[in-house]
Design an enzyme around this catalytic site. Structure first.
Site, PDB file in Angstrom:
ATOM      1  N   HIS A   8      -0.404  -5.820   1.660  1.00 43.77           N
ATOM      2  CA  HIS A   8      -1.333  -5.296   2.762  1.00 43.77           C
ATOM      3  C   HIS A   8      -1.853  -3.522   2.602  1.00 43.77           C
ATOM      4  CE1 HIS A   8      -2.944  -4.793   6.980  1.00 43.77           C
ATOM      5  NE2 HIS A   8      -2.386  -3.476   6.765  1.00 43.77           N
ATOM      6  N   GLU A   9      -0.695  -3.082   2.227  1.00 41.96           N
ATOM      7  CA  GLU A   9      -1.008  -1.781   2.024  1.00 41.96           C
ATOM      8  C   GLU A   9      -1.769  -1.453   0.609  1.00 41.96           C
ATOM      9  OE1 GLU A   9      -0.785   0.376   4.379  1.00 41.96           O
ATOM     10  OE2 GLU A   9       0.422  -0.839   5.946  1.00 41.96           O
ATOM     11  N   HIS A  17      -5.426  -2.019   1.246  1.00 40.21           N
ATOM     12  CA  HIS A  17      -6.099  -0.555   1.726  1.00 40.21           C
ATOM     13  C   HIS A  17      -6.512   0.138   0.331  1.00 40.21           C
ATOM     14  CE1 HIS A  17      -5.978  -1.209   5.874  1.00 40.21           C
ATOM     15  NE2 HIS A  17      -4.903  -1.278   6.228  1.00 40.21           N
ATOM     16  N   GLU A  19      -8.541  -3.549   8.980  1.00 40.70           N
ATOM     17  CA  GLU A  19      -6.924  -4.346   9.031  1.00 40.70           C
ATOM     18  C   GLU A  19      -7.200  -5.903   8.703  1.00 40.70           C
ATOM     19  OE1 GLU A  19      -4.089  -2.846   9.372  1.00 40.70           O
ATOM     20  OE2 GLU A  19      -5.026  -1.141   9.322  1.00 40.70           O
TER      21      GLU A  19
END
Length: 289
Positions: A133-134, A137, A207
Site C-alpha cells: 500500500h505504501e 503511494h 487511499e
C-alpha cells in the site's frame, strides 16, 4: 513528474501560502503578512527538498540498514521490484501504535516507515499488504503532495496557536480595527478546519487507489484487509497522542482517531468501506476471504 502533479502541487502550495499570509496579516498587519510570506517561502522550499527528513524527525523515525532489519528490507525490496520503482529507504518509528506511512518527493527519494507496533501485531502476509500500500503511494507519486500538505498544515497550526496566544495574553494590538480582531478569531476557528479539509481532499480517493494498487502489487488483498482491521482496532483502543495531527493523512489508518477528529472530517475513508472494496478486488483475483 507529470504536468498534472506539478499543477496540483503548485495549487496546494499557493493555497496554503495564501492561508499563512492571511493569518499573518490578521496577527500583525503588513509586517505580519511579510513575515508570514517569508515563512511560507521557507516552508515551501524545505517541504519540497527536505520533506522526508522533516516528517521522519517529527516521529523520531530512524533509517535502518539491511543488517538491522533484514526481513523488512527483503519485503520492501521485493514489492518495490514488483511495482517497478527503486527500492525506498526503510525507517522504523519507535511507538507501539501500529501504523505505517511513506514520504519523499519522488520514487528516487522515498522512505517507507513502519512502527514497532506494526511489526509486532502483523504476520508476514499482512506486513506485505501494508508495505505494498505504501509503495503504491510512492508509485502513484502521492507522497510529494501528502508531505507538503503535512508540513504546511503544520506551519498553519503553529501560526494559529500563536494567534490564539496573542489574543489570550493581550499581545494583539487593541488599537487596531475591531473588525480585524473578529476576523482573527474566525481565522483561529476556521484555519484548522481548512487545513483538515485539504488533507481530506487529497487523501480519501488516493487511499482507495493505493489499496487497489497495493493489493495488485502484493497479490494479497485479503492480507491488506486483515491488516487494516488490526490497525483500526488498535488505533481505536490506543490512538497516537504525541504526533503531529497535520500528518494524519499520510498514515495507512488515521492514528489520531478518538483524539480531535470526527468522522465527518476524517482524512481517510471508513475502514469498513476499504475492506469491502478489497473483498471485491479479491473476488476479481479469484481469492475468497
Amino acid at each position: 513528474m507529470g504536468i498534472g502533479l506539478w499543477v496540483r502541487t503548485g495549487l496546494l502550495m499557493a493555497f496554503l501560502t495564501g492561508l499563512l499570509v492571511g493569518i499573518g496579516y490578521l496577527i500583525g498587519g503588513q509586517g505580519g503578512m511579510i513575515i508570514a510570506f517569508t515563512i511560507a517561502l521557507f516552508m515551501n522550499f524545505f517541504s519540497y527538498w527536505f520533506s522526508d527528513s522533516i516528517v521522519l524527525s517529527w516521529y523520531n523515525a530512524r533509517i535502518v540498514s539491511e543488517e538491522e532489519a533484514p526481513e523488512l528490507h527483503r519485503i520492501v525490496e521485493k514489492l518495490a521490484m514488483q511495482a517497478g520503482i527503486p527500492k525506498p529507504r526503510v525507517a522504523i518509528v519507535p511507538t507501539l501504535v501500529p501504523n505505517a506511512f511513506a514520504t519523499g518527493r519522488s520514487p528516487e527519494h522515498a522512505v517507507v516507515a513502519v512502527t514497532e507496533g506494526l511489526l509486532r501485531i502483523l504476520n508476514r502476509d499482512e506486513l506485505e499488504g501494508v508495505i505494498a500500500h505504501e509503495i503504491s503511494h510512492i508509485k502513484n507519486r502521492d507522497t510529494l503532495i501528502q508531505t507538503i500538505a503535512a508540513v504546511l498544515a503544520g506551519a498553519i497550526m503553529v501560526l494559529v496557536n500563536f494567534a490564539r496566544w496573542s489574543l489570550w495574553f493581550g499581545a494583539y494590538d487593541e488599537d487596531r480595527d475591531g473588525g480585524n480582531i473578529v476576523a482573527l478569531i474566525l481565522a483561529i476557528i476556521l484555519a484548522p478546519i481548512a487545513a483538515t479539509l485539504i488533507q481530506l481532499a487529497i487523501s480519501r480517493s488516493r487511499e482507495y487507489l493505493a489499496d487497489e494498487t497495493g493489493a495488485k502489487i502484493s497479490g494479497k488483498p485479503h492480507a491488506l484487509a486483515s491488516a487494516l482491521m488490526k490497525i483500526e482496532e488498535a488505533v481505536r483502543y490506543r490512538p497516537l497522542k504525541n504526533g503531529n495531527p497535520a500528518t494524519a493523512h499520510m498514515f495507512i489508518v488515521n492514528p489520531f482517531r478518538g483524539v480531535d477528529f470526527v468522522e465527518l472530517f476524517s482524512t481517510h475513508p471508513p475502514t469498513e468501506k476499504r475492506i469491502e472494496r478489497l473483498r471485491k478486488i479479491a473476488m476479481e483475483m479469484g481469492i475468497i476471504f
